[in-house]
Design an enzyme around this catalytic site. Structure first.
Site, short mmCIF file in Angstrom:
data_model
loop_
_atom_site.label_atom_id
_atom_site.label_comp_id
_atom_site.label_asym_id
_atom_site.label_seq_id
_atom_site.Cartn_x
_atom_site.Cartn_y
_atom_site.Cartn_z
N HIS A 204 0.83 -1.21 0.00
CA HIS A 204 0.00 0.00 0.00
C HIS A 204 0.86 1.26 0.00
CE1 HIS A 204 -3.28 -2.80 0.98
NE2 HIS A 204 -3.93 -1.97 0.19
N GLU A 445 -10.10 -11.67 -3.95
CA GLU A 445 -8.68 -11.39 -3.64
C GLU A 445 -8.01 -12.59 -3.00
OE1 GLU A 445 -8.18 -7.25 -2.31
OE2 GLU A 445 -9.75 -7.70 -0.86
N ASP A 469 -3.85 -8.53 -3.88
CA ASP A 469 -3.97 -9.56 -2.84
C ASP A 469 -4.11 -10.95 -3.44
OD1 ASP A 469 -3.69 -8.40 -0.29
OD2 ASP A 469 -5.55 -7.30 -0.64
N CYS A 516 -9.58 -4.26 -10.14
CA CYS A 516 -9.21 -2.97 -9.54
C CYS A 516 -7.83 -3.02 -8.91
CB CYS A 516 -10.25 -2.52 -8.52
SG CYS A 516 -10.36 -3.62 -7.11
#
Ligand code: PEP
Ligand code: MG
Length: 584
Positions: A204, A445, A469, A516
């Site tokens: 992140h 994910e 993920d 995404c």
């Protein structure tokens, strides 16, 4: 590596290699930071000003003592139990002479300004904690940092402000490691580039760095210790190359490359209003990922068809309290308003792993596999309810959709839907309007989700594949750990098969599906995903036009068969060779 003198003889020139996370070239001077939160000014206080500086320090301490007392008294009902304990610990640390008295001596004797004195003492205390054997006590270093951060904030309102360094746009931040929470604070700055020692390309921290749209490199290992403040640097974010003390010729070459990149960028802008469709007429929806409401402007500028992923947890970071229902409602409404009826997909809190709220550190022994995302929300029903109510209330101001992260079990979908029903009933009881038909989707994910989609997606309105993920959990590599970053491979056959299979199953069930994760913003993957049947992509606004260009240059009829072969390739090297043919 042996540093060599550069041609000008000014300093040793050397090159470091890491993983480029954000393209482009930055040329500037090194600015070493330990934590983004604690960027403070350092200056000497003139003797007649010392008493005033001491008073400024004392006022800030007193103000934070008051703030912590007020926070303790008003802990919201839905707050995690640990929050209370953490606030008491923070109050205790602040009242200790080590923080509230020792810096006074530094102001008086060494004439440091208050912020400098406080951070000097913080560094000393943090190093003491770091040496402790007990892991619990070692972790308390973070609490010292958080308390100091509060005091620094309070100092902003007490006379001198700790000014941001001047000429930010000429500075390149060099850090050992930055958490996603720290990285997001850089959105308030205008640095030229970023480099860090640690981190994987889809951590992140890297994702936020990418959203700043400036050249960035992670995983450089020793940059922070090898580079000195003010040294000239070149960051090549595309190749992951950092050049320290470049010679004149190298500088000229990179200036030219940078100019070319800028020309390309300007050309892409012309595509903003072009219809997003392939050469054979298939419409492709390109949406944007955002972390904070303020990012929506960039999404609009790029011509995004909607917000495909609003990482709502960023509203919860860098603070000791939880955002109230009203505060969340305002944030969600702001985005819905700005997107004027285009879809806004709000992902419910994805806390845990590398993003935790102050005072609720539930990292556990293996945070990526722990109480993260929907698991965390279901374990904290009051907090979840507050968020669901806020999202529902905002839903009447646009086309809001709700997205659930990290699903693995069908019962997690059932429990979430029950929580949404409960929130709706409460609003009905209070006659508060909301969109009764709000769409609810799930993220794919975890391999378990991809492999049991038929059951998992039964009651969901749409799906979104979180490839970051999905890759992490399929290949069993922590996406934040640069020691295994070389194993993070989007072209691994297992990953490609899960992605292709998810798209296929969703289409068969007539459930809309998007990607995404970072794969959606990688132009090298666009044709492959189109060939798999994907028609919805969501990515950082800065990547949107490059992806549109790929879409406009593609004929679905020509890529489907080859995409199938990439997916069936036995090994990543073969897949890579076939992908190169697909993109030729
Ligand atoms: C993903 O995992 O791909 C995703 C989009 O979510 P995040 O990166 O926030 O975990
Ligand atoms: Mg994810």
């Amino acid at each position: 590596m042996k540093p060599a003198e550069n041609s000008s003889g000014v300093g040793a020139s050397f090159t470091l290699h890491g993983a480029g996370v954000s393209g482009g070239i930055a040329i500037g001077q090194a600015h070493l930071v330990s934590t983004a939160r604690l960027e403070v000014a350092h200056y000497e206080v003139a003797p007649p000003e010392i008493e005033a500086e001491l008073e400024r320090f004392d006022r800030a301490i007193a103000q934070v003592q008051g703030e912590l007392a007020a926070l303790q008294a008003g802990i919201p009902a839905g707050a995690p139990a640990e929050m209370k304990a953490i606030l008491s610990l923070h109050a205790m640390l602040l009242n200790d002479a080590n923080l509230s008295t020792v810096p006074r001596a530094l102001i008086r004797n060494r004439r440091c300004n208050a912020e400098w004195a406080l951070t000097l003492q913080m560094d000393y205390l943090a190093s003491q904690f770091e040496e402790m054997e007990d892991p619990y006590l070692r972790e308390r270093k973070q609490d010292i940092v958080q308390v100091v951060e509060r005091v620094l904030k309070a100092m902003l309102g007490t006379g001198h402000a700790p000014s941001a360094p001047s000429h930010e746009e000429d500075l390149i931040v060099v850090a050992h490691d930055l958490s996603p929470a720290e990285m997001i604070l850089f959105k308030q700055h205008r640095y030229a580039g970023f480099v860090t020692d640690l981190g994987g390309v889809t951590s992140h921290t890297a994702i936020v760095a990418r959203s700043l749209n400036i050249p960035a490199i992670v995983g450089l290992h020793h940059a922070r210790s090898m580079i000195r403040e003010g040294e000239p640097l070149i960051v090549d974010g595309r190749e992951g190359v950092l050049i320290v003390n470049p010679g004149g010729q190298v500088l000229d070459e990179y200036r030219e490359r940078s100019r070319q990149i800028e020309i390309e960028r300007q050309k892409l802008k012309r595509l903003r209003n072009a219809r997003s469709a392939t050469m054979d007429g298939a419409a492709v929806e390109l949406q944007a990922n955002i972390e904070l409401p303020q990012d929506v402007e960039e999404a609009r500028e790029a011509g995004a068809a909607g917000i495909g992923l609003f990482r709502s947890e960023f509203l919860f970071l860098n603070r000791d309290d939880l955002p109230s229902e009203d505060e969340q409602f305002e944030a969600y409404r702001e985005v819905a308003d700005a997107m004027s009826g285009r879809p806004v997909t709000i992902r419910t809190l994805d806390l845990g792993a590398d993003k935790s709220i102050n005072g609720a550190d539930r990292a556990g022994p293996n945070p990526a596999l722990g109480l993260r995302a929907i698991r965390f929300c279901l374990a904290e029903p009051q907090m979840f309810l507050t968020q669901l109510r806020a999202i529902l209330r905002a839903s009447r101001y646009g086309k809001i959709r709700l997205l659930i992260p990290m699903l693995a079990h069908a019962h997690e979908v059932e429990q979430t839907l029950a929580a949404v029903r409960h929130a709706k009933e409460m609003l009905d009881g209070q006659r508060i309007p909301y969109d009764r038909r709000i769409a609810i989707g799930g993220m794919v994910e975890v391999p378990a989700a991809a492999l049991s989609l038929k059951y998992l997606a039964r009651d969901l309105d749409f799906l979104s594949i979180g490839t970051n993920d999905l890759i992490q959990y399929t290949l069993a590599i922590d996406r934040t750990d640069d020691a295994v970053a070389h194993l993070y491979d989007p072209l691994h056959p297992a990953v490609l098969q899960l992605v292709a299979q998810t798209i296929r199953s969703a289409k068969r069930a007539k459930t809309p599906v998007a990607v995404c994760g970072e794969m959606a913003g990688d132009a090298a993957m666009t044709r492959l995903l189109l060939g798999f049947g994907l028609r919805e992509f969501s990515m950082h606004p800065a990547q949107l036009l490059a992806i549109k260009q790929q879409v406009l240059r593609t004929r679905i009829g020509e890529v489907e068969a080859l995409a199938g072969r990439v997916c069936r390739a036995h090994d990543p090297a073969k897949a890579r060779a076939l992908l190169a043919r697909l993109n030729a």
